[in-house]
Design an enzyme around this catalytic site. Structure first.
Site, PDB file in Angstrom:
ATOM      1  CB  ALA A  66      -0.950   0.101   1.284  1.00 45.44           C
ATOM      2  N   GLY A 109       0.882  -5.027   0.858  1.00 44.94           N
ATOM      3  CA  GLY A 109      -0.534  -5.255   0.055  1.00 44.94           C
ATOM      4  C   GLY A 109      -0.301  -5.776  -1.342  1.00 44.94           C
ATOM      5  CD  GLU A 112      -2.400  -7.778   2.819  1.00 43.82           C
ATOM      6  OE1 GLU A 112      -1.977  -6.431   2.488  1.00 43.82           O
ATOM      7  OE2 GLU A 112      -2.866  -7.954   4.023  1.00 43.82           O
ATOM      8  CD  GLU A 132       1.580  -5.610   5.657  1.00 38.78           C
ATOM      9  OE1 GLU A 132       2.313  -6.449   5.934  1.00 38.78           O
ATOM     10  OE2 GLU A 132       0.745  -5.627   4.743  1.00 38.78           O
TER      11      GLU A 132
HETATM   12  C1  HXC Z   1       4.778   4.341  -1.125  1.00 38.31           C
HETATM   13  C2  HXC Z   1       6.872   3.467  -1.875  1.00 38.31           C
HETATM   14  C3  HXC Z   1       6.338   2.197  -1.205  1.00 38.31           C
HETATM   15  C4  HXC Z   1       5.524   2.286  -0.675  1.00 38.31           C
HETATM   16  C5  HXC Z   1       8.510   2.015  -2.110  1.00 38.31           C
HETATM   17  N1  HXC Z   1       8.045   3.319  -2.568  1.00 38.31           N
HETATM   18  N2  HXC Z   1       7.589   1.492  -1.760  1.00 38.31           N
HETATM   19  N3  HXC Z   1       6.182   4.505  -1.630  1.00 38.31           N
HETATM   20  N4  HXC Z   1       4.593   3.309  -0.665  1.00 38.31           N
HETATM   21  N5  HXC Z   1       4.900   1.108  -0.257  1.00 38.31           N
HETATM   22  C6  HXC Z   1       8.752   4.450  -3.026  1.00 38.31           C
HETATM   23  C7  HXC Z   1       9.963   4.745  -2.324  1.00 38.31           C
HETATM   24  O1  HXC Z   1       9.619   5.820  -1.244  1.00 38.31           O
HETATM   25  C8  HXC Z   1      10.820   5.517  -3.256  1.00 38.31           C
HETATM   26  O2  HXC Z   1      10.356   6.931  -3.647  1.00 38.31           O
HETATM   27  C9  HXC Z   1      10.757   4.438  -4.314  1.00 38.31           C
HETATM   28  O3  HXC Z   1       9.287   3.827  -4.276  1.00 38.31           O
HETATM   29  C10 HXC Z   1      11.923   3.586  -4.712  1.00 38.31           C
HETATM   30  O4  HXC Z   1      11.880   2.885  -3.410  1.00 38.31           O
HETATM   31  P1  HXC Z   1      13.155   2.432  -2.599  1.00 38.31           P
HETATM   32  O5  HXC Z   1      13.055   2.241  -1.255  1.00 38.31           O
HETATM   33  O6  HXC Z   1      14.200   3.796  -2.859  1.00 38.31           O
HETATM   34  O7  HXC Z   1      13.893   1.306  -3.505  1.00 38.31           O
HETATM   35  P2  HXC Z   1      14.739   0.015  -2.993  1.00 38.31           P
HETATM   36  O8  HXC Z   1      15.943   0.822  -1.961  1.00 38.31           O
HETATM   37  O9  HXC Z   1      15.051  -0.682  -4.229  1.00 38.31           O
HETATM   38  O10 HXC Z   1      13.789  -0.730  -1.981  1.00 38.31           O
HETATM   39  C11 HXC Z   1      12.806  -1.353  -2.335  1.00 38.31           C
HETATM   40  C12 HXC Z   1      11.593  -1.777  -1.304  1.00 38.31           C
HETATM   41  C13 HXC Z   1      11.536  -0.471  -0.183  1.00 38.31           C
HETATM   42  C14 HXC Z   1      12.657  -3.075  -0.167  1.00 38.31           C
HETATM   43  C15 HXC Z   1      10.745  -2.386  -1.796  1.00 38.31           C
HETATM   44  O11 HXC Z   1      10.973   0.479  -1.240  1.00 38.31           O
HETATM   45  C16 HXC Z   1      10.442  -0.887   0.814  1.00 38.31           C
HETATM   46  O12 HXC Z   1      10.756  -1.478   1.687  1.00 38.31           O
HETATM   47  N6  HXC Z   1       9.114  -0.515   0.401  1.00 38.31           N
HETATM   48  C17 HXC Z   1       8.012  -0.569   1.515  1.00 38.31           C
HETATM   49  C18 HXC Z   1       7.634  -2.152   1.549  1.00 38.31           C
HETATM   50  C19 HXC Z   1       6.589  -2.150   2.629  1.00 38.31           C
HETATM   51  O13 HXC Z   1       6.762  -1.852   3.747  1.00 38.31           O
HETATM   52  N7  HXC Z   1       5.531  -2.438   2.160  1.00 38.31           N
HETATM   53  C20 HXC Z   1       4.156  -2.508   3.045  1.00 38.31           C
HETATM   54  C21 HXC Z   1       3.574  -1.381   3.112  1.00 38.31           C
HETATM   55  S1  HXC Z   1       1.866  -1.377   4.226  1.00 38.31           S
HETATM   56  P3  HXC Z   1      11.353   8.044  -3.897  1.00 38.31           P
HETATM   57  O14 HXC Z   1      10.357   9.208  -3.700  1.00 38.31           O
HETATM   58  O15 HXC Z   1      12.302   7.996  -2.651  1.00 38.31           O
HETATM   59  O16 HXC Z   1      12.142   7.793  -4.884  1.00 38.31           O
HETATM   60  C22 HXC Z   1       1.059  -2.385   3.307  1.00 38.31           C
HETATM   61  C23 HXC Z   1      -0.415  -2.366   4.226  1.00 38.31           C
HETATM   62  C24 HXC Z   1      -1.361  -3.215   3.537  1.00 38.31           C
HETATM   63  O17 HXC Z   1       1.092  -2.879   2.361  1.00 38.31           O
HETATM   64  C25 HXC Z   1      -2.701  -2.678   3.572  1.00 38.31           C
HETATM   65  C26 HXC Z   1      -3.687  -3.547   2.906  1.00 38.31           C
HETATM   66  C27 HXC Z   1      -3.691  -3.374   1.272  1.00 38.31           C
END
Ligand code: HXC
Length: 256
Positions: A66, A109, A112, A132
């Site tokens: 998400a 997400g 999911e 999460e």
């Molecule tokens: C918003 C995101 C994002 C996310 C990545 N980005 N994931 N933006 N929401 N979930 C953005 C980053 O901020 C960044 O923006 C760009 O994408 C590139 O990401 P990087 O982190 O620089 O890339 P990298 O170093 O290769 O790392 C990849 C990654 C990491 C390991 C996937 O991005 C990450 O950990 N993302 C979050 C994963 C996460 O926690 N997902 C769960 C979310 S909660 P900029 O602007 O800096 O370039 C969730 C709740 C579920 O899903 C709800 C039900 C559906």
């Protein structure tokens, strides 16, 4: 339809492909993206020329979850009143089968969303996870429930509470996905094509019956299956399929 966050195409006869396309945000699932995804899915579900769907992302990422930036400042009153995430599972309501072709990250997400699909194929590079817990919440799109049913309690607990990622090989070992595939998108389209070559009513009945296995007791599930099976004797495709077998020819489905 013209979309901003997804692409749609028809890669094969009877097959529709939806590609998540927010590369700069690693396909983070925002509300606008989900509005488009739901619209595309609903349109394909109603389109008689489509009999199977494939959902994919890019080589690098299926979806990184998400959109954390969109969620960051929301309060309980906002998410409660706006039923945040409730419309995200519309995908599970469609009749036609949908195959997830996962490459790269399928986190939160994203994982999911893949689990909302009927079949998951993953490339060796796929990285699944429910991270999460690392951002102060828990899965909200079915992660705790669908993962528990697919891979059991102990693994689901470990993954949900530590937030550690898992590999395509682990996902295959545990039965979360059908298999690991070097050419995952091609393979997913090929599976979808095979499904699309069958009678659509039987396919949709089969999907419905399998899904009942996740909702009810064995006894009720068997009864449900038998009823649907009986019902298929009212279709032209049943007459055609069985006649074609007896006459040693290929069936011509009319999906009726
Ligand atoms: C918003 C995101 C994002 C996310 C990545 N980005 N994931 N933006 N929401 N979930 C953005 C980053 O901020 C960044 O923006 C760009 O994408 C590139 O990401 P990087 O982190 O620089 O890339 P990298 O170093 O290769 O790392 C990849 C990654 C990491 C390991 C996937 O991005 C990450 O950990 N993302 C979050 C994963 C996460 O926690 N997902 C769960 C979310 S909660 P900029 O602007 O800096 O370039 C969730 C709740 C579920 O899903 C709800 C039900 C559906």
């Amino acid at each position: 339809a013209q979309y901003e966050h997804i692409l749609t195409s028809r890669p094969a006869e009877g097959v529709a492909l939806i590609t998540l396309n927010r590369p700069k945000a690693l396909n983070a699932l925002s509300t606008p993206l989900f509005i488009e995804l739901n619209d595309a899915v609903a349109n394909f579900d109603h389109d008689d020329d489509v009999r199977a769907l494939v959902l994919t992302g890019s080589e690098r990422v299926f979806a990184a979850g998400a959109d954390i930036k969109e969620m960051k400042d929301k309060r309980y009153s906002d998410v409660f009143k706006n039923k945040f995430l409730e419309s995200w599972s519309l995908l599970t309501q469609i009749r036609k089968p949908i195959i997830a072709a996962v490459s790269g990250y399928a986190l939160g997400g994203g994982c999911e969303l893949a689990m909302m699909c009927d079949i998951i194929l993953a490339s060796p590079s796929a990285v699944f996870g429910q991270p999460e817990i690392n951002i102060g919440v828990i899965p909200g799109g079915g992660g705790t429930q669908r993962l528990a049913r697919a891979i059991g309690k102990s693994r689901t607990m470990e993954l949900t509470l530590t937030g550690r990622n898992f590999t395509a090989a682990e996902a295959a070992d545990w039965g979360l996905i059908s298999r690991v595939s070097e050419n995952v998108l091609e393979d997913a389209i090929s599976v979808a094509s095979t499904i699309a070559s069958k009678g659509a009513i039987a396919v949709q009945a089969g999907k419905e019956a399998v899904n009942v296995a996740y909702e009810t007791t064995l006894h009720e599930g068997l009864r449900y299956e038998r009823r649907i099976f009986h019902g298929l004797f009212a279709t032209n495709d049943q007459k055609e399929g069985m006649s074609a077998f007896a006459e040693k020819r290929k069936p011509t489905w009319t999906h009726s």
